[in-house]
Design an enzyme around this catalytic site. Structure first.
Site, mmCIF file in Angstrom:
data_model
loop_
_atom_site.group_PDB
_atom_site.id
_atom_site.type_symbol
_atom_site.label_atom_id
_atom_site.label_comp_id
_atom_site.label_asym_id
_atom_site.label_seq_id
_atom_site.Cartn_x
_atom_site.Cartn_y
_atom_site.Cartn_z
ATOM 1 N N SER A 3 -0.911 6.788 -5.279
ATOM 2 C CA SER A 3 0.337 7.105 -6.127
ATOM 3 C C SER A 3 0.020 8.602 -5.589
ATOM 4 O O SER A 3 1.354 9.250 -5.903
ATOM 5 C CB SER A 3 0.475 6.745 -7.532
ATOM 6 O OG SER A 3 -0.824 7.196 -7.951
ATOM 7 N N HIS A 43 2.185 2.606 -1.340
ATOM 8 C CA HIS A 43 2.064 2.808 -3.106
ATOM 9 C C HIS A 43 2.903 1.773 -3.510
ATOM 10 O O HIS A 43 4.295 1.781 -3.600
ATOM 11 C CB HIS A 43 2.957 4.080 -3.026
ATOM 12 C CG HIS A 43 2.931 4.334 -4.790
ATOM 13 N ND1 HIS A 43 4.032 5.362 -5.029
ATOM 14 C CD2 HIS A 43 2.373 4.096 -5.493
ATOM 15 C CE1 HIS A 43 3.823 5.424 -6.442
ATOM 16 N NE2 HIS A 43 2.748 4.652 -6.971
ATOM 17 N N GLU A 92 6.589 1.919 -1.432
ATOM 18 C CA GLU A 92 6.540 3.251 -0.668
ATOM 19 C C GLU A 92 5.493 3.092 0.474
ATOM 20 O O GLU A 92 4.397 2.860 0.282
ATOM 21 C CB GLU A 92 6.162 4.584 -1.298
ATOM 22 C CG GLU A 92 7.429 4.930 -2.373
ATOM 23 C CD GLU A 92 7.132 6.285 -3.107
ATOM 24 O OE1 GLU A 92 7.850 7.085 -3.245
ATOM 25 O OE2 GLU A 92 5.916 6.409 -3.281
ATOM 26 N N ASN A 112 7.381 9.996 -7.219
ATOM 27 C CA ASN A 112 6.853 10.679 -8.151
ATOM 28 C C ASN A 112 6.854 12.141 -8.095
ATOM 29 O O ASN A 112 6.713 12.951 -9.051
ATOM 30 C CB ASN A 112 5.055 10.284 -8.075
ATOM 31 C CG ASN A 112 4.614 9.181 -8.621
ATOM 32 O OD1 ASN A 112 5.527 8.469 -9.331
ATOM 33 N ND2 ASN A 112 3.590 8.515 -8.242
#
Length: 728
Positions: free
Chosen positions: A440, A461, A473, A511
């Site tokens: 992440s 991810h 992702e 994120n």
């Protein structure tokens, strides 16, 4: 009727049958499906004009040419799948009066079909959706095949059926059932359609035309079809004491003000009693305009278009690949076990490796528990659950890795450990094996440094919990090959996830943008905001949970680690004090749900579920990092201070090509971070508010740091009245 046979458009043709029957056939030559786009509706109007003229000339024609009935059919396996939604954005964002006139004009074409002076019948097969179902209801009779499924899904787009669906359906099946079908948008199968009265008869596909001709011949010389038609032209009577209507209204209202279409449909149909078709259609049109021009409809329509774009993108990556059938997962922890389970239930054979047998036992137990839940909920039978579990092979060694084409590494989020594991696994697999790291926050470039074949390495991810979260992702490293990316996309798609390919950068896409909001939250709390008010405001805005509650769910230690990494990578705009509120919480051992104390405290109820409760000492603790004490903020100030940093960071990601399109950016935030669907994502939110207004709001907070500074491209777009999502 020879002139009718000469009508042969791009989407519609007229075909003459014996005994005065005319077939109006939908068969779009340019597309796989029939839709009621503007061009098709124009052709329908022309075809109906020809039919009407022929009927009106009946007394001057030879009786052998007299039209006695009309069949509406499809040349495709599905009838009509609705409107062309790609035509909606420009209409919905334009002048409401123009939209209303357009909708009335196009809807009147269906009235013309309904008012033909001869009996009509629709032949339904496959999918009959949206405007297609509305058109079918405009005919006097409907004959369907056993595989027919009809639905009015418009509420899912924030609107209602605008071509008479709210008027005709209640007159066919009753008000309560019509409300239920429209509000839910569910697909109704043939037996239920027949039982409700929406379909008059069923037939085999090969017999549809013959049965339709027979029906029209039977009713041609009596008044039964006129009596049946009259049912749709008059009023629909609703018992004012009907409890089911009240229950449906309460259920629709529970969706809240951000999703007004459900309640609007319920109230519209309820208010249609004692109103003629014409008046009811005008009321429908008025409500349609109100809904279609709302921000919710514009956002939900864009989401549909974005979703289709992502599906096309996935197809482009995977069109030359076979379906994934075998893979390996390194690590049997929460993430690794979740990945193995998610692949196994989709029929993928999974080798799950760990270095500790207890971890493998726990991983298999987790998978078994998840499968048991599926069985208990009726989503899977015992045999399928057992088959899925048997797809996972736990192991402590690499013996089964020889013929594995794809490996997902899901060990602890530590650069040194991951690099060591990746370097080892590369020596245990074939030279063609693609290796993905589930991370992440760690750089794919850094992780690939010691690999002999970095071209076969990508980031992947998964979001937690893996079985539930739909986004993955796929991170392209500096040396990742197109084949490696395509393979990872293929495995994600096989697992029924939505893959989005993103560039390798700190925080990747979701994120990185979400951290911008965390920075806004940190600054807002520092300036004296009440975190409980902030949570309430943002939940009312549409977030599934406010930012303080979210920190408790993530875990304060985890969130602090991610914030430290990402803010350090973007110091020019993500500046935070060393002693910010999340760091303060972590340093005081208030990690959130994982130890039952964070911003809130948590206790388990009788069913073992965590309940969020106030913690009396939280505000006193937070006061330590509020140098100017508590301060009152309006709801709009809270929204702006948390949303503007997200918009700006999303715009930077768009400019930096972190993802290829605005659609991918917005969908990633919707699917990966719970961004409110009725705002469509951060870039669509900016489009709805207007870039000029976004820039003005940013100016009010420019003294708070770079996260409130719009990009140069945003400034240019605001000046030129441009959008991230172009109106087609």
């Amino acid at each position: 009727m020879s002139d009718l046979n000469m009508f042969n458009g791009e989407s519609i043709s007229l075909v003459s049958h014996d005994n005065g029957i005319v077939e109006l056939r939908f068969d779009n030559q340019a597309n796989k499906f029939n839709t009621l786009d503007a061009a098709t509706l124009n052709e329908l109007e022309q075809a109906l004009e020809l039919i009407t003229d022929s009927v009106s000339n009946i007394y001057t024609m030879d009786t052998s040419d007299a039209i006695t009935g009309v069949i509406v059919s499809s040349g495709k396996s599905d009838f009509i799948v609705g409107a062309n939604i790609y035509e909606f954005p420009k209409l919905f964002a334009g002048d409401p009066e123009v939209l209303g006139a357009h909708n009335r004009e196009k809807g009147s074409i269906l009235n013309r079909l309904e008012d033909l002076p001869v009996p009509t019948v629709s032949l339904l097969q496959g999918l009959v959706l949206g405007g297609g179902f509305e058109l079918a209801m405009a005919t006097d009779y409907r004959i369907a095949t056993a595989d027919t499924q009809a639905a009015l899904p418009e509420v899912g787009l924030g609107i209602l059926p605008g071509f008479g669906g709210t008027v005709r359906l209640p007159r066919l099946v009753g008000a309560a059932k019509a409300i239920d079908w429209i509000v839910s948008g569910k697909h109704i199968k043939t037996p239920a359609l027949v039982e409700a009265g929406a379909i008059d008869a069923t037939a085999e596909a090969d017999d549809l035309i013959a049965d339709a001709v027979k029906l029209l011949q039977q009713v041609a010389n009596d008044s039964s079809w006129q009596e049946k038609r009259q049912q749709k032209l008059g009023a629909v009577i609703i018992d004012s004491d009907d409890k089911s209507i009240d229950e449906l209204k309460a259920k629709a209202g529970a969706r809240g003000p951000n999703y007004p279409a459900a309640l609007a449909v319920t109230e519209l149909i309820e208010q249609s009693q004692s109103i003629s078709r014409e008046k009811a259609l005008l009321a429908e049109n008025s409500t349609f305009i109100e809904l279609a021009t709302s921000s919710t409809a514009q956002a939900l329509v864009q989401l549909f278009i974005n979703d289709q774009a992502l599906k096309k993108q996935t197809h482009q990556y995977t069109k030359n690949l076979t379906q994934a059938d075998k893979m390996a997962v390194l690590g049997a922890g929460i993430m690794g076990g979740g990945i193995a389970y998610t692949a196994a239930v989709r029929g993928v054979s999974v080798v799950m490796k760990d270095i500790v047998n207890e971890a493998l036992i726990a991983g298999m137990s987790e998978a078994e528990g998840l499968l048991d839940k599926q069985v208990k909920k009726g989503r899977m039978n015992d045999d399928k659950a057992k088959a899925a579990l048997s797809n996972i092979t736990p192991t402590l060694d690499f013996n089964a890795f020889d013929d594995v084409a794809f490996v997902v590494e899901a060990v602890v989020e530590n650069l040194k450990i991951k690099k060591s594991v990746l370097k080892e696994v590369e020596t245990k697999v074939s030279e063609d094996t693609i290796i993905a790291t589930n991370t992440s926050s760690l750089s794919i470039a850094d992780l690939a440094e010691d690999l002999a074949r970095p071209q076969n390495f990508v980031g992947m991810h998964f979001f937690n919990p893996v079985p539930i979260m739909p986004l993955v992702e796929i991170i392209r490293g500096p040396k990742s090959s197109d084949e490696a990316i395509a393979t990872a996309v293929n495995y994600a798609a096989t697992m029924r996830k939505t893959p989005v390919v993103v560039k390798d950068c700190a925080g990747f896409l979701v994120n990185r943008i979400l951290t911008a909001q965390f920075v806004g939250f940190i600054k807002l709390i520092r300036d004296g905001a009440d975190f409980e008010q902030v949570d309430k405001v943002m939940e009312a805005f549409g977030w599934p949970m406010g930012p303080a509650y979210l920190q408790d769910v993530i875990g304060m230690d985890t969130s602090r680690h991610v914030i430290d990494i990402i803010t350090a990578s973007y110091p020019e705009r993500m500046q935070v004090e060393e002693q910010h509120v999340i760091a303060l919480m972590a340093e005081n051992g208030r990690y959130g749900q994982k130890n039952a104390l964070g911003f809130y405290r948590y206790e388990k109820d009788d069913k073992g579920r965590l309940q969020k409760l106030p913690s009396e000492d939280t505000k006193a603790l937070i006061a330590q990092i509020q140098p100017n004490g508590q301060h009152s903020f309006t709801d709009q100030q809270i929204i702006d201070r948390l949303m503007l940093p997200m918009v700006n960071e999303a715009a930077l990601c768009f400019e930096d090509k972190v993802a290829d399109s605005a659609a991918e950016i917005d969908m990633s935030l919707i699917l990966g971070a719970g961004f409110p669907r009725h705002w469509g994502g951060p870039l669509k939110y900016a489009d709805i508010i207007g870039l000029d207004e976004i820039v003005k709001r940013c100016e009010r907070y420019e003294n708070l740091g770079g996260c409130y500074r719009p990009t140069q491209s945003m400034l240019a777009m605001a000046k030129n009245n441009e959008r991230f999502h172009q109106l087609t």
